[in-house]
Enzyme design. Sequence first.
Site, PDB file in Angstrom:
ATOM      1  N   CYS A  83       1.957   3.749  16.512  1.00  0.00           N
ATOM      2  CA  CYS A  83       2.878   2.748  17.072  1.00  0.00           C
ATOM      3  C   CYS A  83       4.053   2.387  16.162  1.00  0.00           C
ATOM      4  CB  CYS A  83       2.100   1.491  17.447  1.00  0.00           C
ATOM      5  SG  CYS A  83       0.976   1.788  18.825  1.00  0.00           S
ATOM      6  N   GLY A 139       0.829  -1.205   0.000  1.00  0.00           N
ATOM      7  CA  GLY A 139       0.000   0.000   0.000  1.00  0.00           C
ATOM      8  C   GLY A 139       0.854   1.242   0.000  1.00  0.00           C
TER       9      GLY A 139
HETATM   10  N1  LIG Z   1      -2.739   2.949  20.246  1.00  0.00           N
HETATM   11  C1  LIG Z   1      -2.404   1.672  20.076  1.00  0.00           C
HETATM   12  O1  LIG Z   1      -2.901   0.994  19.182  1.00  0.00           O
HETATM   13  C2  LIG Z   1      -1.432   1.017  21.015  1.00  0.00           C
HETATM   14  C3  LIG Z   1      -1.326  -0.384  21.030  1.00  0.00           C
HETATM   15  C4  LIG Z   1      -0.438  -0.975  21.904  1.00  0.00           C
HETATM   16  C5  LIG Z   1       0.369  -0.189  22.718  1.00  0.00           C
HETATM   17  N2  LIG Z   1       0.264   1.169  22.657  1.00  0.00           N
HETATM   18  C6  LIG Z   1       1.091   1.961  23.568  1.00  0.00           C
HETATM   19  O2  LIG Z   1       0.279   2.370  24.658  1.00  0.00           O
HETATM   20  C7  LIG Z   1       0.683   3.669  25.115  1.00  0.00           C
HETATM   21  C8  LIG Z   1      -0.496   4.613  25.054  1.00  0.00           C
HETATM   22  O3  LIG Z   1      -0.902   4.735  23.700  1.00  0.00           O
HETATM   23  P1  LIG Z   1      -2.285   5.414  23.296  1.00  0.00           P
HETATM   24  O4  LIG Z   1      -2.426   5.259  21.831  1.00  0.00           O
HETATM   25  O5  LIG Z   1      -3.351   4.911  24.199  1.00  0.00           O
HETATM   26  O6  LIG Z   1      -1.970   6.940  23.638  1.00  0.00           O
HETATM   27  P2  LIG Z   1      -2.992   8.165  23.758  1.00  0.00           P
HETATM   28  O7  LIG Z   1      -2.223   9.353  23.358  1.00  0.00           O
HETATM   29  O8  LIG Z   1      -4.265   7.838  23.043  1.00  0.00           O
HETATM   30  O9  LIG Z   1      -3.337   8.230  25.316  1.00  0.00           O
HETATM   31  C9  LIG Z   1      -2.425   8.573  26.298  1.00  0.00           C
HETATM   32  C10 LIG Z   1      -3.171   9.350  27.371  1.00  0.00           C
HETATM   33  O10 LIG Z   1      -2.334   9.526  28.507  1.00  0.00           O
HETATM   34  C11 LIG Z   1      -2.649  10.788  29.089  1.00  0.00           C
HETATM   35  N3  LIG Z   1      -1.572  11.164  30.013  1.00  0.00           N
HETATM   36  C12 LIG Z   1      -0.329  11.588  29.750  1.00  0.00           C
HETATM   37  N4  LIG Z   1       0.352  11.791  30.871  1.00  0.00           N
HETATM   38  C13 LIG Z   1      -0.467  11.486  31.903  1.00  0.00           C
HETATM   39  C14 LIG Z   1      -0.332  11.481  33.307  1.00  0.00           C
HETATM   40  N5  LIG Z   1       0.822  11.808  33.912  1.00  0.00           N
HETATM   41  N6  LIG Z   1      -1.392  11.124  34.061  1.00  0.00           N
HETATM   42  C15 LIG Z   1      -2.555  10.769  33.463  1.00  0.00           C
HETATM   43  N7  LIG Z   1      -2.735  10.746  32.142  1.00  0.00           N
HETATM   44  C16 LIG Z   1      -1.712  11.092  31.357  1.00  0.00           C
HETATM   45  C17 LIG Z   1      -2.839  11.679  27.889  1.00  0.00           C
HETATM   46  O11 LIG Z   1      -3.566  12.843  28.220  1.00  0.00           O
HETATM   47  C18 LIG Z   1      -3.599  10.748  26.951  1.00  0.00           C
HETATM   48  O12 LIG Z   1      -5.005  10.868  27.101  1.00  0.00           O
HETATM   49  C19 LIG Z   1       1.845   4.073  24.211  1.00  0.00           C
HETATM   50  O13 LIG Z   1       3.049   3.705  24.821  1.00  0.00           O
HETATM   51  C20 LIG Z   1       1.636   3.231  22.968  1.00  0.00           C
HETATM   52  O14 LIG Z   1       2.821   2.993  22.268  1.00  0.00           O
HETATM   53  C21 LIG Z   1      -0.628   1.783  21.850  1.00  0.00           C
END
Ligand SMILES: NC(=O)c1ccc[n+]([C@@H]2O[C@H](COP(=O)([O-])OP(=O)(O)OC[C@H]3O[C@@H](n4cnc5c(N)ncnc54)[C@H](O)[C@@H]3O)[C@@H](O)[C@H]2O)c1
Length: 440
Positions: free
Chosen positions: A266, A259
């Site tokens: 991620c 694609g």
């Molecule tokens: N999105 C995915 O598909 C996915 C899948 C597996 C792993 N991950 C991992 O999971 C983690 C989170 O990803 P995401 O996509 O959910 O991120 P996101 O940005 O959607 O959410 C993160 C949240 O954390 C909050 N935050 C930051 N600092 C904070 C604090 N000190 N106290 C409370 N809240 C706080 C932010 O305001 C935000 O709402 C990352 O490390 C990512 O790599 C993501």
Amino acid sequence: MKITITGTGYVGLVTGTCLAEVGNDVLCLDVDARKIALLNDGGVPIHEPGLEPLIERNVDAGRLAFTTDVDAAVAHGEVQFIAVGTPAGEDGSADMAYVLAAARSIGQRMREWKLIVDKSTVPVGTADRVREAIDEELAARGARIPFAVASNPEFLKEGAAVDDFMRPDRIVVGTSDERAIATLRAIYAPFQRNHERLLVMDERSAELTKYAANAMLATRISFMNELANLADRLGCDIEAVRRGIGSDPRIGWQFLYPGVGYGGSCFPKDVKALRHTAAQLDVPLRVLGAVEAANEAQKLVLVDKVIARLGEDLSRHRLAVWGLAFKANTDDMREAPSLTVLAALARRGATIVAYDPVAMDEARRAFGDVPWLTFAKSPMRAVEGADALLVLTEWKEFRSPDFAALRSALNERMIFDGRNVYDPDAVRAAGLEYFAVGRR
Ligand SMILES: NC(=O)c1ccc[n+]([C@@H]2O[C@H](COP(=O)([O-])OP(=O)(O)OC[C@H]3O[C@@H](n4cnc5c(N)ncnc54)[C@H](O)[C@@H]3O)[C@@H](O)[C@H]2O)c1
């Protein structure tokens, strides 16, 4: 069990909701007051199939709540999941500021034993850093309170996150602490009733497992993308080749679709972070360097096809775009290939009318107010009066369009398919020119 989730984003909100669904008492914390207010008003800040009714049901049952109150959040859960963001820093390393801030705030407030679980994707050694941060905070207030730290990386996919969490392939638990293992085994028991999927390992290996998984998947995508580019030049059909290799059980069917490059929150940052870790240790990860370079180049493959057909100067052309999110079933625009593709087209003067089923609000934020981009209310509205159509996300609603209607709507009668969703013969039979990635 009483569980706190720090970070109520894609991972935290899904994790918290699914843990509430099986009977736990879950409190989700976030520093984003708007997000928490929206959730407390019955809204859902992200698009994730199946999530909204699950949140509603568990909030109504009193098992799921949302707060910005850190004191209440730390007091609530015996188990404290950290699911905050770990974005790429300027040097490509994962920015650990949010994870460590969350750990410190737990250390500043905890009064009895807690299990702190790293669910964010974090570099190897983070569990140690989390432990140190909490130790320092406890020491600063002269408190001696035992606690455990475990790594529990998350493998859910956006767009299928609820299903993935409810029916995981595996649950990786990195810790040697017996109480932590028993606690996590109990938490995850409802999600693995037909057979055990919990893999217990040391915390560093658990941390690396997450990066290894994403790096492997990114590698498959970049490999297929480069093969598709070669197929284009050789006059082969990458779709036939995909079937020919996917049927080999050693290769398998998943993640073999060429694609316009991978994106999302991620793969890009995790590939960068793993390369950064390896570079610091002087360990060459040559394959992964190529994966990243190939992906950057791939985002422009469709643009090159547009230029080859319509010319370098696109200033007289209006192009319709279907799909903006980095993949189907999500509104996530982070690192979406559409960001690069649309900007490249605009640099050559094109005006663009775009449609996406759910990502247009996010796209408006990501692109800002630019004169060359407007949004349409439906796929057909986007193509009316446009010269050509580009398909950038493989949403189901784009899969079987009325080609005759597209032929009448498009001035130049062309489709540039960045996801290989159409049958070339069917498109051409309808009187449209068709350009895809590695297809005859
Ligand atoms: N999105 C995915 O598909 C996915 C899948 C597996 C792993 N991950 C991992 O999971 C983690 C989170 O990803 P995401 O996509 O959910 O991120 P996101 O940005 O959607 O959410 C993160 C949240 O954390 C909050 N935050 C930051 N600092 C904070 C604090 N000190 N106290 C409370 N809240 C706080 C932010 O305001 C935000 O709402 C990352 O490390 C990512 O790599 C993501």
